[in-house]
Write a protein that holds these residues in place. Structure first.
Motif, PDB file in Angstrom:
ATOM      1  N   THR A 115       0.839  -1.194   0.000  1.00 36.17           N
ATOM      2  CA  THR A 115       0.000   0.000   0.000  1.00 36.17           C
ATOM      3  C   THR A 115       0.872   1.241   0.000  1.00 36.17           C
ATOM      4  O   THR A 115       1.768   1.395   0.832  1.00 36.17           O
ATOM      5  N   GLN A 116       0.632   2.107  -0.981  1.00 33.09           N
ATOM      6  CA  GLN A 116       1.353   3.375  -1.069  1.00 33.09           C
ATOM      7  C   GLN A 116       0.403   4.506  -0.704  1.00 33.09           C
ATOM      8  O   GLN A 116      -0.650   4.670  -1.316  1.00 33.09           O
ATOM      9  N   LEU A 117       0.764   5.266   0.309  1.00 33.28           N
ATOM     10  CA  LEU A 117      -0.065   6.392   0.735  1.00 33.28           C
ATOM     11  C   LEU A 117       0.313   7.661  -0.024  1.00 33.28           C
ATOM     12  O   LEU A 117       1.505   7.927  -0.245  1.00 33.28           O
ATOM     13  N   MET A 118      -0.702   8.408  -0.422  1.00 34.56           N
ATOM     14  CA  MET A 118      -0.497   9.683  -1.092  1.00 34.56           C
ATOM     15  C   MET A 118      -0.886  10.815  -0.138  1.00 34.56           C
ATOM     16  O   MET A 118      -1.697  10.623   0.760  1.00 34.56           O
ATOM     17  N   VAL A 119      -0.300  11.977  -0.343  1.00 33.77           N
ATOM     18  CA  VAL A 119      -0.630  13.127   0.484  1.00 33.77           C
ATOM     19  C   VAL A 119      -1.909  13.792  -0.022  1.00 33.77           C
ATOM     20  O   VAL A 119      -2.696  14.323   0.755  1.00 33.77           O
ATOM     21  N   GLN A 120      -2.120  13.747  -1.330  1.00 31.90           N
ATOM     22  CA  GLN A 120      -3.317  14.302  -1.938  1.00 31.90           C
ATOM     23  C   GLN A 120      -4.025  13.221  -2.755  1.00 31.90           C
ATOM     24  O   GLN A 120      -3.377  12.350  -3.340  1.00 31.90           O
ATOM     25  N   ILE A 121      -5.345  13.275  -2.785  1.00 32.71           N
ATOM     26  CA  ILE A 121      -6.077  12.337  -3.627  1.00 32.71           C
ATOM     27  C   ILE A 121      -5.827  12.703  -5.083  1.00 32.71           C
ATOM     28  O   ILE A 121      -5.538  13.862  -5.401  1.00 32.71           O
ATOM     29  N   PRO A 122      -5.899  11.736  -6.012  1.00 32.35           N
ATOM     30  CA  PRO A 122      -5.727  12.043  -7.437  1.00 32.35           C
ATOM     31  C   PRO A 122      -6.739  13.098  -7.894  1.00 32.35           C
ATOM     32  O   PRO A 122      -7.879  13.111  -7.440  1.00 32.35           O
ATOM     33  N   ARG A 123      -6.297  13.980  -8.772  1.00 31.29           N
ATOM     34  CA  ARG A 123      -7.158  15.047  -9.280  1.00 31.29           C
ATOM     35  C   ARG A 123      -7.301  14.920 -10.798  1.00 31.29           C
ATOM     36  O   ARG A 123      -6.373  14.444 -11.461  1.00 31.29           O
ATOM     37  N   ASN A 124      -8.442  15.354 -11.320  1.00 36.75           N
ATOM     38  CA  ASN A 124      -8.658  15.343 -12.765  1.00 36.75           C
ATOM     39  C   ASN A 124      -8.864  16.766 -13.251  1.00 36.75           C
ATOM     40  O   ASN A 124      -9.754  17.473 -12.787  1.00 36.75           O
ATOM     41  N   TYR A 125      -7.992  17.190 -14.183  1.00 29.91           N
ATOM     42  CA  TYR A 125      -8.102  18.499 -14.796  1.00 29.91           C
ATOM     43  C   TYR A 125      -8.075  18.336 -16.306  1.00 29.91           C
ATOM     44  O   TYR A 125      -7.155  17.725 -16.860  1.00 29.91           O
ATOM     45  N   ASN A 126      -9.072  18.869 -16.973  1.00 31.15           N
ATOM     46  CA  ASN A 126      -9.142  18.812 -18.434  1.00 31.15           C
ATOM     47  C   ASN A 126      -8.974  17.392 -18.964  1.00 31.15           C
ATOM     48  O   ASN A 126      -8.339  17.152 -19.985  1.00 31.15           O
ATOM     49  N   GLY A 127      -9.521  16.429 -18.226  1.00 30.34           N
ATOM     50  CA  GLY A 127      -9.459  15.038 -18.660  1.00 30.34           C
ATOM     51  C   GLY A 127      -8.179  14.312 -18.310  1.00 30.34           C
ATOM     52  O   GLY A 127      -8.019  13.127 -18.646  1.00 30.34           O
ATOM     53  N   ALA A 128      -7.249  14.976 -17.635  1.00 31.19           N
ATOM     54  CA  ALA A 128      -5.972  14.358 -17.268  1.00 31.19           C
ATOM     55  C   ALA A 128      -5.931  14.118 -15.757  1.00 31.19           C
ATOM     56  O   ALA A 128      -6.250  15.011 -14.968  1.00 31.19           O
ATOM     57  N   TRP A 129      -5.526  12.899 -15.379  1.00 32.88           N
ATOM     58  CA  TRP A 129      -5.400  12.578 -13.956  1.00 32.88           C
ATOM     59  C   TRP A 129      -4.020  12.988 -13.446  1.00 32.88           C
ATOM     60  O   TRP A 129      -3.001  12.765 -14.113  1.00 32.88           O
ATOM     61  N   PHE A 130      -4.007  13.579 -12.239  1.00 34.73           N
ATOM     62  CA  PHE A 130      -2.768  13.995 -11.599  1.00 34.73           C
ATOM     63  C   PHE A 130      -2.567  13.185 -10.317  1.00 34.73           C
ATOM     64  O   PHE A 130      -3.518  12.951  -9.573  1.00 34.73           O
TER      65      PHE A 130
END
Length: 498
Positions: A115-130
């Motif tokens: 399990t890898q923890l992220m500091v921020q949840i993935p975000r979607n901008y203009n159809g691209a996931w960050f």
């Protein structure tokens, strides 16, 4: 020609004014503020600068990068994407499962899942996931690191002196006989083009250029017009988006300016409906069109107009300085505080004035005296400077400039992040700081010293741009034309337009 002999007092007063004049000169040449992009992050993998179609972006102080180019660089292919998760697989069959809406991902590790923890949840901008850098680094197998004292981030580090190797990819632009010349910090020419480019290339892949005085579009590092974007004016890319200006006809036959944003493909992603827009930072951009608000990469209003708004700044370090009319002691007053990216007050509006944050520190004025605060609103340096003394600009490379007003004179100092005031030996006045060097002036012109006060470059230039990425710019007025020079930290001219 009239020659005026100035008194000693007049000369010393002139030097204090000269520093301000240099900032104005920068604006005149279209180069903008030295500190405009101080907090922008540059990402490298195995020593190679990564050019993303969008981003990187910074959300509440967390750097996030687009998933697809990162995954493909590390050998992953997309297996499936739905509203719950993104599944990827590499050539060895190892999987990466990114759970959307959460801060967890599953990565195959030595035959098992981790399990890898992220500091921020993935975000979607203009159809691209960050995704955040914690996950990006884990997918690369070596985590990530920031080169100390810089905004350079490594995913899979290079060996040896990383700072020197990465900074060699920074390109400085000069005008030479009507051409734009791009050179690295060692003076090696990488590009000559007939396009006119005001800003340095820096670490960018695309910069706005003009042809015959008119905006043409964005030029790449091969000198090609990679994006044909013939708008009235273009800004530089920030978080993968660049502002543009169009002239729109009005009903009375005149013109008005409208602004919006385009992506790196030249596609308009946010229409030109605003009278004024600013660079994206922390995932948001300040826009004005009747009222001032903040929008995200999709053009959605995230923070509407703040009640009592008088002025506001762009986000930096997850906070934006906002000045409002409020009540204090039963009186109507104008005060400045800071909001976070949800629009809530993170630091209440109690200051007479406050600058934007840079490197986690902002200047703040209370009861007519200025000091330094951190992102929690705690005083790093209690307010103590007033009556003509002031901080200049923002923190840059670990320091901020401080001008002290004396009875007959002005002097400059540097202040570090602990609030320590630093005197440059043998130097009472200087005009700027960058990359461990100060720019200073005397009757002969401008030059550079290091922080020990040692003269590195004698003051022989009409004006200079402060050091960055291991080199500084000097300009001489030769036959009423400015000729450019690139100077390294040994004081050697490594390139010149002569």
């Amino acid at each position: 020609m009239i020659i005026v002999q100035r008194s000693f007092f007049q000369k010393r007063r002139l030097t204090a004014v000269l520093a301000t004049g240099l900032f104005a000169l920068a604006a005149f040449f279209g180069l903008g503020s030295t500190y405009a992009h101080a907090d922008r992050w540059e990402v490298f993998d195995q020593g190679e600068h990564l050019f993303f179609p969008e981003g990187p972006i910074e959300v509440d102080g967390v750097v996030m990068v687009p998933l697809r180019p990162i995954a493909e660089r590390f050998g992953y292919t997309f297996v499936s994407v739905n509203n719950k998760e993104i599944v990827l697989k590499d050539a060895k069959g190892y999987k990466a499962v990114i759970r959307l809406g959460t801060k967890t991902a599953l990565l195959d590790h030595n035959g098992g899942s981790k399990t890898q923890l992220m500091v921020q949840i993935p975000r979607n901008y203009n159809g691209a996931w960050f995704i955040d850098l914690a996950l990006a680094g884990a997918m690369g197998g070596q985590g990530h690191s920031t080169v100390p004292g810089t905004n350079l981030i490594q995913l899979r580090p290079v060996t040896g002196d990383a700072k020197t190797k990465l900074e060699s990819q920074y390109w400085f632009n000069f005008n030479d006989k009507g051409e734009t010349v791009s050179v690295n910090n060692q003076g090696q020419e990488h590009l000559r083009t007939s396009y006119t480019a005001a800003p340095d290339f820096g670490y960018e892949e695309l910069i706005p250029v003009k042809k015959s005085g008119y905006t043409a579009g964005f030029m790449n590092r091969s000198g090609e017009l990679a994006v044909d974007a013939p708008h009235y004016q273009l800004g530089q890319f920030s978080e993968g988006l660049a502002w543009f200006k169009d002239l729109v006809k009005t009903e009375n036959g005149g013109f008005t300016v409208k602004m919006g944003y385009i992506n790196r493909a030249g596609k308009v992603v946010i229409p030109a409906v605003y009278s004024r827009v600013y660079d994206f930072s922390d995932g948001l951009a300040k826009v004005a069109g009747g009222k001032t608000s903040y929008i995200d990469h999709n053009g959605k209003t995230v923070i509407p107009t703040v009640t009592g708004l008088q002025n506001s700044e762009s986000f930096s370090n997850g906070l934006a300085a906002v000045t409002v009319r409020t009540t204090s002691g039963g009186k109507s007053v104008i005060r400045t505080g800071f909001i976070n990216t949800t629009g809530k007050w993170a630091i209440k509006p109690i200051y007479d004035y406050a600058s934007s944050f840079s490197e986690g520190i902002a200047t703040a004025t209370l009861n007519g005296k200025s000091g330094l605060i951190d992102t929690k609103g705690n005083w790093i340096m209690k307010p103590q400077y007033g009556k003509g003394s002031s901080f200049i600009g923002q923190f840059h490379g670990g320091y901020i400039m401080l001008t002290l007003s004396g009875k007959y004179d002005y002097t400059q100092r540097l202040v570090d992040k602990q609030g320590n005031v630093i005197t440059i030996p043998g130097t009472e006045q200087f005009s700027g700081y960058g990359d461990g060097m100060i720019s200073y002036y005397d009757d002969e012109g401008m030059g550079f010293k290091n922080l020990k006060g040692e003269v590195i470059v004698k003051p022989a230039y009409s004006y200079v741009w402060d050091f960055t990425a291991g080199a500084g710019k000097g300009f001489k007025d030769i036959n009423n034309e400015y000729s450019g020079y690139l100077i390294n930290k040994a004081g050697e001219v490594v390139w010149s337009a002569e």
